[in-house]
Design a protein around this motif. Structure first.
Motif, mmCIF file in Angstrom:
data_model
loop_
_atom_site.group_PDB
_atom_site.id
_atom_site.type_symbol
_atom_site.label_atom_id
_atom_site.label_comp_id
_atom_site.label_asym_id
_atom_site.label_seq_id
_atom_site.Cartn_x
_atom_site.Cartn_y
_atom_site.Cartn_z
ATOM 1 N N GLY A 5 43.196 48.854 30.926
ATOM 2 C CA GLY A 5 42.312 47.704 30.982
ATOM 3 C C GLY A 5 42.439 46.904 32.252
ATOM 4 O O GLY A 5 41.608 46.050 32.521
ATOM 5 N N ARG A 6 43.507 47.158 33.056
ATOM 6 C CA ARG A 6 43.694 46.428 34.302
ATOM 7 C C ARG A 6 43.431 47.299 35.529
ATOM 8 O O ARG A 6 43.731 46.895 36.651
ATOM 9 C CB ARG A 6 45.120 45.864 34.366
ATOM 10 C CG ARG A 6 45.376 44.791 33.302
ATOM 11 C CD ARG A 6 46.783 44.241 33.423
ATOM 12 N NE ARG A 6 47.042 43.252 32.379
ATOM 13 C CZ ARG A 6 48.214 42.690 32.168
ATOM 14 N NH1 ARG A 6 49.258 43.034 32.934
ATOM 15 N NH2 ARG A 6 48.390 41.796 31.218
ATOM 16 N N GLU A 7 42.888 48.479 35.321
ATOM 17 C CA GLU A 7 42.593 49.366 36.443
ATOM 18 C C GLU A 7 41.445 48.762 37.256
ATOM 19 O O GLU A 7 40.368 48.509 36.730
ATOM 20 C CB GLU A 7 42.205 50.761 35.940
ATOM 21 C CG GLU A 7 43.204 51.387 34.986
ATOM 22 C CD GLU A 7 42.869 51.151 33.527
ATOM 23 O OE1 GLU A 7 43.375 51.907 32.685
ATOM 24 O OE2 GLU A 7 42.110 50.207 33.229
ATOM 25 N N ARG A 8 41.688 48.561 38.537
ATOM 26 C CA ARG A 8 40.697 47.904 39.390
ATOM 27 C C ARG A 8 39.827 48.895 40.143
ATOM 28 O O ARG A 8 38.609 48.765 40.200
ATOM 29 C CB ARG A 8 41.419 47.012 40.408
ATOM 30 C CG ARG A 8 42.367 45.990 39.808
ATOM 31 C CD ARG A 8 43.457 45.620 40.786
ATOM 32 N NE ARG A 8 44.309 46.779 41.106
ATOM 33 C CZ ARG A 8 45.279 46.787 42.009
ATOM 34 N NH1 ARG A 8 45.533 45.682 42.688
ATOM 35 N NH2 ARG A 8 45.999 47.859 42.230
ATOM 36 N N ALA A 192 37.067 44.585 30.450
ATOM 37 C CA ALA A 192 35.935 44.181 31.281
ATOM 38 C C ALA A 192 35.340 45.399 31.985
ATOM 39 O O ALA A 192 36.061 46.344 32.333
ATOM 40 C CB ALA A 192 36.383 43.148 32.309
ATOM 41 N N PRO A 193 34.029 45.410 32.215
ATOM 42 C CA PRO A 193 33.378 46.598 32.763
ATOM 43 C C PRO A 193 33.697 46.832 34.233
ATOM 44 O O PRO A 193 34.270 45.969 34.915
ATOM 45 C CB PRO A 193 31.887 46.294 32.570
ATOM 46 C CG PRO A 193 31.812 44.798 32.609
ATOM 47 C CD PRO A 193 33.074 44.323 31.942
ATOM 48 N N ASP A 210 30.821 42.511 47.851
ATOM 49 C CA ASP A 210 30.366 43.085 46.582
ATOM 50 C C ASP A 210 31.455 42.993 45.516
ATOM 51 O O ASP A 210 31.188 42.636 44.361
ATOM 52 C CB ASP A 210 29.980 44.552 46.770
ATOM 53 C CG ASP A 210 28.672 44.745 47.530
ATOM 54 O OD1 ASP A 210 27.959 43.751 47.744
ATOM 55 O OD2 ASP A 210 28.384 45.901 47.901
ATOM 56 N N ALA A 211 32.684 43.328 45.902
ATOM 57 C CA ALA A 211 33.780 43.325 44.937
ATOM 58 C C ALA A 211 34.109 41.908 44.474
ATOM 59 O O ALA A 211 34.357 41.675 43.283
ATOM 60 C CB ALA A 211 35.009 43.993 45.543
ATOM 61 N N MET A 217 31.674 37.572 38.455
ATOM 62 C CA MET A 217 30.780 37.689 37.301
ATOM 63 C C MET A 217 31.515 38.106 36.042
ATOM 64 O O MET A 217 30.940 38.070 34.949
ATOM 65 C CB MET A 217 29.661 38.697 37.595
ATOM 66 C CG MET A 217 28.671 38.239 38.634
ATOM 67 S SD MET A 217 27.207 39.313 38.689
ATOM 68 C CE MET A 217 26.422 38.850 37.144
ATOM 69 N N GLY A 218 32.772 38.540 36.186
ATOM 70 C CA GLY A 218 33.538 38.944 35.013
ATOM 71 C C GLY A 218 33.848 40.419 34.934
ATOM 72 O O GLY A 218 34.388 40.882 33.925
ATOM 73 N N PHE A 219 33.517 41.184 35.973
ATOM 74 C CA PHE A 219 33.896 42.594 35.995
ATOM 75 C C PHE A 219 35.401 42.720 36.218
ATOM 76 O O PHE A 219 36.029 41.861 36.842
ATOM 77 C CB PHE A 219 33.138 43.346 37.100
ATOM 78 C CG PHE A 219 31.728 43.695 36.735
ATOM 79 C CD1 PHE A 219 31.400 44.961 36.274
ATOM 80 C CD2 PHE A 219 30.711 42.754 36.844
ATOM 81 C CE1 PHE A 219 30.097 45.284 35.924
ATOM 82 C CE2 PHE A 219 29.404 43.064 36.499
ATOM 83 C CZ PHE A 219 29.091 44.334 36.035
ATOM 84 N N GLY A 220 35.958 43.830 35.729
ATOM 85 C CA GLY A 220 37.389 44.031 35.854
ATOM 86 C C GLY A 220 37.786 45.049 36.893
ATOM 87 O O GLY A 220 38.972 45.259 37.137
ATOM 88 N N GLY A 221 36.810 45.709 37.514
ATOM 89 C CA GLY A 221 37.104 46.723 38.521
ATOM 90 C C GLY A 221 35.816 47.244 39.109
ATOM 91 O O GLY A 221 34.722 46.770 38.784
ATOM 92 N N LYS A 222 35.951 48.249 39.976
ATOM 93 C CA LYS A 222 34.783 48.729 40.709
ATOM 94 C C LYS A 222 34.950 50.213 41.027
ATOM 95 O O LYS A 222 36.061 50.688 41.320
ATOM 96 C CB LYS A 222 34.622 47.930 42.002
ATOM 97 C CG LYS A 222 33.395 48.276 42.845
ATOM 98 C CD LYS A 222 33.259 47.281 43.993
ATOM 99 C CE LYS A 222 32.145 47.687 44.969
ATOM 100 N NZ LYS A 222 30.816 47.708 44.326
ATOM 101 N N LEU A 223 33.858 50.937 40.973
ATOM 102 C CA LEU A 223 33.820 52.342 41.347
ATOM 103 C C LEU A 223 33.770 52.474 42.865
ATOM 104 O O LEU A 223 33.195 51.628 43.554
ATOM 105 C CB LEU A 223 32.597 53.022 40.733
ATOM 106 C CG LEU A 223 32.466 52.920 39.210
ATOM 107 C CD1 LEU A 223 31.111 53.451 38.745
ATOM 108 C CD2 LEU A 223 33.591 53.674 38.516
#
Length: 285
Positions: A5-8, A192-193, A210-211, A217-223
């Motif tokens: 759940g904490r993977e960024r 978080a998405p 972007d990140a 906005m509440g996202f927890g990570g990014k592709l």
């Protein structure tokens, strides 16, 4: 790897480029996604499937006895398979479902709960499922998708979504869709998405912006699509030095106050602010 759940940072690597697997695993990304979908041409799908299956299979690494650990350089990874409505889907699932190094599966074009139920039933219990939402219907169904037992996180396919709805892949036109995924994840009680990729590879300032916006906005990570993007993503989704200093002073003041009301930097610190400080430091203290 970060705690669940904490993977960024989540880095895609083409499934038919095995020479890139080890580099992807060593670049600092919290998770690696071996890609069998968009990054692989149709004529290379079979080869990609074989290479990814080998990556996730047991085998010796340098200095490691036979049969211990994943093979070909250390292969625990997620796999993005082809969509549930494609001819490649069944073969993809069959190729990776029992692989010892499989951490989870990313399902593109996630739109219906039945798709996710079927995929989860075909995977071992430890495998996580990431529902990649890339269409108007997927965004509309986001809460239902997030509530499917076994779905670990939602992810936003911003490029494909923009194409589907005829919008520009820019922050403002896609703000509503992003907010829907954040709210759906929270309502469903999952992590978080993950935000979509930044396609610019030569502009670290764009990636950082972007990140930071996604985090805000509440996202927890990014592709990510290139190892050079990982440091920027990790930095954006971690506390800044100023935030860390504030959080440390808040928690120190809470401990000293022994339950009394406190002020830090002229602000009254209530329970939500204390919880924010704990989150910034990744602490339950």
């Amino acid at each position: 790897m970060s705690a669940a759940g904490r993977e960024r940072s989540w880095l895609f690597v083409p499934g038919d480029r095995p020479e890139r697997f080890a580099k992807a695993a060593a670049c600092g990304a919290d998770e690696v996604i071996c890609d069998l979908e968009d990054a692989v041409a149709p004529e290379h799908k079979d080869a990609a499937r074989r290479e990814v299956a080998r990556r996730l299979a047991p085998g010796p690494r340098q200095g490691q006895p036979q049969g211990q650990g994943p093979g070909r350089g250390g292969g625990f990874a997620y796999v993005r398979i082809n969509g549930a409505d494609t001819a490649q889907y069944a073969a993809d699932v069959a190729a990776v479902a029992e692989a010892p190094g499989l951490r989870g599966v990313v399902l593109p074009k996630s739109e219906q709960v039945d798709q996710l139920h079927a995929l989860i039933a075909a995977l071992p219990r430890h495998a996580r499922v990431i529902a990649l939402v890339e269409t108007a219907l997927g965004v509309h169904q986001a809460t239902a998708l997030a509530r499917v037992p076994g779905v670990h996180r939602l992810a936003f396919g911003s490029v494909d979504f923009a194409l589907d709805v005829g919008a520009r892949d820019e922050p403002e036109p896609l703000r509503y869709a992003r907010s829907r995924l954040v709210l759906a994840s929270r309502v469903a009680g999952i992590a978080a998405p993950l935000d979509g990729v930044t396609t610019r590879l030569d502009a670290p300032d764009v990636l950082a912006a972007d990140a930071r916006a996604a985090r805000g906005m509440g996202f927890g990570g990014k592709l990510a699509i290139h190892p050079a993007q990982i440091d920027g993503i990790n930095a954006a989704f971690g506390p800044t030095p100023r935030e860390r200093d504030w959080a440390e002073r808040v928690l120190a003041a809470v401990r000293e106050a022994g339950g009394s009301a406190i002020r830090v930097d002229g602000q009254m610190i209530d329970r939500p602010r204390v919880e924010l400080a704990r989150r910034l430091l990744g602490s339950g203290a």
